[in-house]
Structures are given as C-alpha cells and as structure tokens.
Write an enzyme that holds these catalytic residues in place. Sequence first.
Site, PDB file in Angstrom:
ATOM      1  N   PRO A  65      -2.400   2.849   1.948  1.00 52.57           N
ATOM      2  CG  PRO A  65      -0.134   2.968   2.498  1.00 52.57           C
ATOM      3  CD  PRO A  65      -1.416   3.734   2.599  1.00 52.57           C
ATOM      4  CB  THR A  98      -7.036  -3.064  -1.536  1.00 49.00           C
ATOM      5  OG1 THR A  98      -7.178  -2.603  -2.874  1.00 49.00           O
ATOM      6  CG2 THR A  98      -7.512  -4.508  -1.444  1.00 49.00           C
ATOM      7  CE  LYS A 173      -7.902  -4.290  -5.612  1.00 49.55           C
ATOM      8  NZ  LYS A 173      -7.295  -4.181  -6.931  1.00 49.55           N
ATOM      9  CE  LYS A 248      -3.187  -4.172   0.783  1.00 54.21           C
ATOM     10  NZ  LYS A 248      -3.847  -2.944   0.375  1.00 54.21           N
TER      11      LYS A 248
HETATM   12  P1  NAD Z   1       1.443   3.771  -2.279  1.00 54.62           P
HETATM   13  O1  NAD Z   1       2.170   3.125  -1.158  1.00 54.62           O
HETATM   14  O2  NAD Z   1       2.149   4.118  -3.549  1.00 54.62           O
HETATM   15  O3  NAD Z   1       0.720   5.119  -1.765  1.00 54.62           O
HETATM   16  C1  NAD Z   1       0.119   5.288  -0.517  1.00 54.62           C
HETATM   17  C2  NAD Z   1       0.253   6.773  -0.141  1.00 54.62           C
HETATM   18  O4  NAD Z   1      -0.465   7.013   1.080  1.00 54.62           O
HETATM   19  C3  NAD Z   1       1.701   7.208   0.112  1.00 54.62           C
HETATM   20  O5  NAD Z   1       2.006   8.345  -0.685  1.00 54.62           O
HETATM   21  C4  NAD Z   1       1.729   7.535   1.611  1.00 54.62           C
HETATM   22  O6  NAD Z   1       2.614   8.588   1.932  1.00 54.62           O
HETATM   23  C5  NAD Z   1       0.289   7.934   1.837  1.00 54.62           C
HETATM   24  N1  NAD Z   1      -0.162   7.885   3.228  1.00 54.62           N
HETATM   25  C6  NAD Z   1      -0.031   6.868   4.119  1.00 54.62           C
HETATM   26  N2  NAD Z   1      -0.629   7.203   5.289  1.00 54.62           N
HETATM   27  C7  NAD Z   1      -1.139   8.446   5.119  1.00 54.62           C
HETATM   28  C8  NAD Z   1      -1.883   9.345   5.958  1.00 54.62           C
HETATM   29  N3  NAD Z   1      -2.210   9.022   7.208  1.00 54.62           N
HETATM   30  N4  NAD Z   1      -2.243  10.547   5.465  1.00 54.62           N
HETATM   31  C9  NAD Z   1      -1.915  10.894   4.192  1.00 54.62           C
HETATM   32  N5  NAD Z   1      -1.226  10.092   3.339  1.00 54.62           N
HETATM   33  C10 NAD Z   1      -0.841   8.888   3.812  1.00 54.62           C
HETATM   34  O7  NAD Z   1       0.189   2.806  -2.593  1.00 54.62           O
HETATM   35  P2  NAD Z   1      -0.677   2.722  -3.953  1.00 54.62           P
HETATM   36  O8  NAD Z   1       0.003   1.804  -4.902  1.00 54.62           O
HETATM   37  O9  NAD Z   1      -1.069   4.093  -4.363  1.00 54.62           O
HETATM   38  O10 NAD Z   1      -1.945   1.915  -3.387  1.00 54.62           O
HETATM   39  C11 NAD Z   1      -2.925   2.520  -2.551  1.00 54.62           C
HETATM   40  C12 NAD Z   1      -4.039   1.496  -2.323  1.00 54.62           C
HETATM   41  O11 NAD Z   1      -4.590   1.080  -3.569  1.00 54.62           O
HETATM   42  C13 NAD Z   1      -3.552   0.204  -1.621  1.00 54.62           C
HETATM   43  O12 NAD Z   1      -4.551  -0.237  -0.738  1.00 54.62           O
HETATM   44  C14 NAD Z   1      -3.366  -0.766  -2.787  1.00 54.62           C
HETATM   45  O13 NAD Z   1      -3.519  -2.125  -2.363  1.00 54.62           O
HETATM   46  C15 NAD Z   1      -4.477  -0.327  -3.721  1.00 54.62           C
HETATM   47  N6  NAD Z   1      -4.250  -0.589  -5.160  1.00 54.62           N
HETATM   48  C16 NAD Z   1      -3.046  -0.359  -5.753  1.00 54.62           C
HETATM   49  C17 NAD Z   1      -2.884  -0.601  -7.125  1.00 54.62           C
HETATM   50  C18 NAD Z   1      -1.558  -0.376  -7.820  1.00 54.62           C
HETATM   51  O14 NAD Z   1      -1.432  -0.825  -8.980  1.00 54.62           O
HETATM   52  N7  NAD Z   1      -0.596   0.303  -7.213  1.00 54.62           N
HETATM   53  C19 NAD Z   1      -3.955  -1.069  -7.876  1.00 54.62           C
HETATM   54  C20 NAD Z   1      -5.190  -1.256  -7.268  1.00 54.62           C
HETATM   55  C21 NAD Z   1      -5.328  -1.010  -5.895  1.00 54.62           C
END
Ligand code: NAD
Length: 300
Positions: A65, A98, A173, A248
């Site tokens: 995250p 990100t 980004k 964020k």
């Molecule tokens: P999300 O919250 O759905 O997933 C994050 C995952 O990380 C969760 O499954 C959580 O359990 C896991 N996690 C957290 N700490 C951990 C650790 N120490 N060890 C193992 N797993 C751990 O978030 P997302 O939507 O998949 O986004 C991830 C990143 O990508 C973020 O930085 C977000 O800003 C970026 N992003 C998201 C999107 C989108 O459309 N969702 C698009 C582009 C970029």
Amino acid sequence: MKIAFIGLGNMGAPMAANLVKAGHEVSVFDLVDAAMKSLERAGAHACASAQSAANGAEIVISMLPAGQHVRRLYLGRENSPGLFEALDGKPLIIDASTISPEDARFVGDAAAERGLTYLDAPVSGGVGGAQAGTLTFIVGGTESGFEQARPVLEGMGKNIFHAGEIGAGQVAKICNNMLLGILMSGTAEALALGVKNGLDPAVLSEIMKQSSGGNWALNVYNPWPGVMEGSAASRDYQGGFLTDLMAKDLGLAWELALDSKAAVPMGSQARNLFALHSAQGHGGKDFSSIQKLYRAGEEE
Ligand code: NAD
C-alpha cells in the site's frame, strides 16, 4: 525466471497471476491468507513469509500500500530484520508500489549498500490493466537494472518507461495520479451538474467523451453508477483503486510540491476533496465514489 511476489491486493494478485501465465516460477506472500489461496489456485507457490518466498529468487517484486510498508518489508524494524538482511542471494528488487521518491531513494540506498540493484516501478492502468496485463510501468533506476527488469515487466504491462534514476518513477507516477485525482473529481462534478439540470448521465458522458472534455475517467472509469458496465461505480464502488490510496497519492504530490516549491492549487483542491470523502466513511471504496460527494442529499 524464479520470481518472489509480495503483496497480493487488488493490483498484486492479477499481476502475479500474469507472471505465472507468462511461464515464470512465482512464489508469493501476503499477510492475508485468502489472497494467497487464490494465487495458489492460479499456479503460484504460497509461502509462509516474505523471506521464504524470496529464497532462491532471481527477482523480488513488491506491491504494497504505502512507503512505510515498503520500508518495513525490506529494512525491517526493531528486533525484526528486513528482507535485505535475510536474502540468501542477490535478486533484482522491483518495488511497484506508489510511495514517495524519498522513500524509494532511502530503500534504494540501503539496497546498494548490500550490493543489490533496486528499481522503483510504480504502475498505471488500474485493476483492469493489471488483469489484462496492459499496465504502464514507470521505472526509476540504472539502465542495466531497467534492461534486466524489462522482459519480466512485459509479462504484466504494455508500456514500459525508464523515467530516470531511482525515485524518478515515483515522481512521474505522482504527477500522473495528481492529474487523475483532478480529472476524476472534475468528471464527477460535471456529471452531477448535468444530471441536476435534467440530463441523462449516460448521454452526457457520451457527449463529453466525444468533445473537448473527454478523458480517461469518461473513457474507461465512469464514476456514475450504471453508465459503464463492469466499472467500479456499477458494483457499488467495491474493489478497484481505494479512496484512501488516492488520498495518499495526492498527499505525496503535496509533499513533493512543498519540497520543490511548486504550486499545485488544483492538486490541493483534489487532495481536500478525497480527504473529506474518506472522512465521510468512503476510504475503503473505489476512488470514483467521489461522485457521492456531489450527490449529497439525494435519495439513495
Ligand atoms: P491493496 O490494499 O488492495 O493491496 C495491498 C496488499 O498488500 C494487501 O493484500 C495487504 O495484505 C498486503 N500487505 C501489506 N503489508 C504487507 C506485508 N508486509 N507483507 C505482505 N503483504 C502485505 O492495494 P492495491 O490497490 O493492490 O495497491 C498497491 C499499490 O499500488 C499502492 O501503492 C497503490 O497506490 C498502487 N496502485 C494501485 C492501483 C489500483 O488501481 N488499485 C493502481 C495503480 C497503483
């Protein structure tokens, strides 16, 4: 290749599944058990810790995250060592989360001290792009690291950019997501204005799409429920890109602007809108639910 993938959320899960489909041997770890189960069904190897997933890996990819999660994963915290200390080899490290450019440089410097190559490689394209394997990767790091990563990133994305040194991927980004936050709230605002004045949201969307207001939100991520089949708006804003993650990213843009003495009045406005929306209880919904902010007072 042998790849460790850490973080199987809305983005990480389909990205890791695409690496399996591309023929890589993928070991995965997430704090949430259900996320690992579904990747196991897709053909990945579920591991009990990030360290065991990374054992023997040629590449480690993280999709977490925020910055504090990335720092903790690689650098650890009091009494608990991070992955850098526990690695048995010298895999290429690719962080696709990100985070701030400062966090990326901090983790990148720590990697270099241990003789590891680190790339920041945040993505754009949303969950749809992650599922379809059409993400845009925006990479910061050395040219040689970029060339080493490219074939693997091509298993998950279509456009792979080298933005510059470590941290440059995050700067690009953050600029992109600041613009996205402005575009999504602007699109929601225009739709609400039209509907209040008797227009059908689908008709108005089509008109703006083909006119000078056309943008990515209208083309693939319409925020008004029912206008676009398969959109987050059409499934009560579940999943997708969470409001809290957009808040964020707009906070990261704000910090970057302060550090570089840049003026970001539109970005600041968007940051406040998403922060307010989150405070009203929508942090865990898709960010296109910002539409609700403009529909306050309407009968649900
Ligand atoms: P999300 O919250 O759905 O997933 C994050 C995952 O990380 C969760 O499954 C959580 O359990 C896991 N996690 C957290 N700490 C951990 C650790 N120490 N060890 C193992 N797993 C751990 O978030 P997302 O939507 O998949 O986004 C991830 C990143 O990508 C973020 O930085 C977000 O800003 C970026 N992003 C998201 C999107 C989108 O459309 N969702 C698009 C582009 C970029």
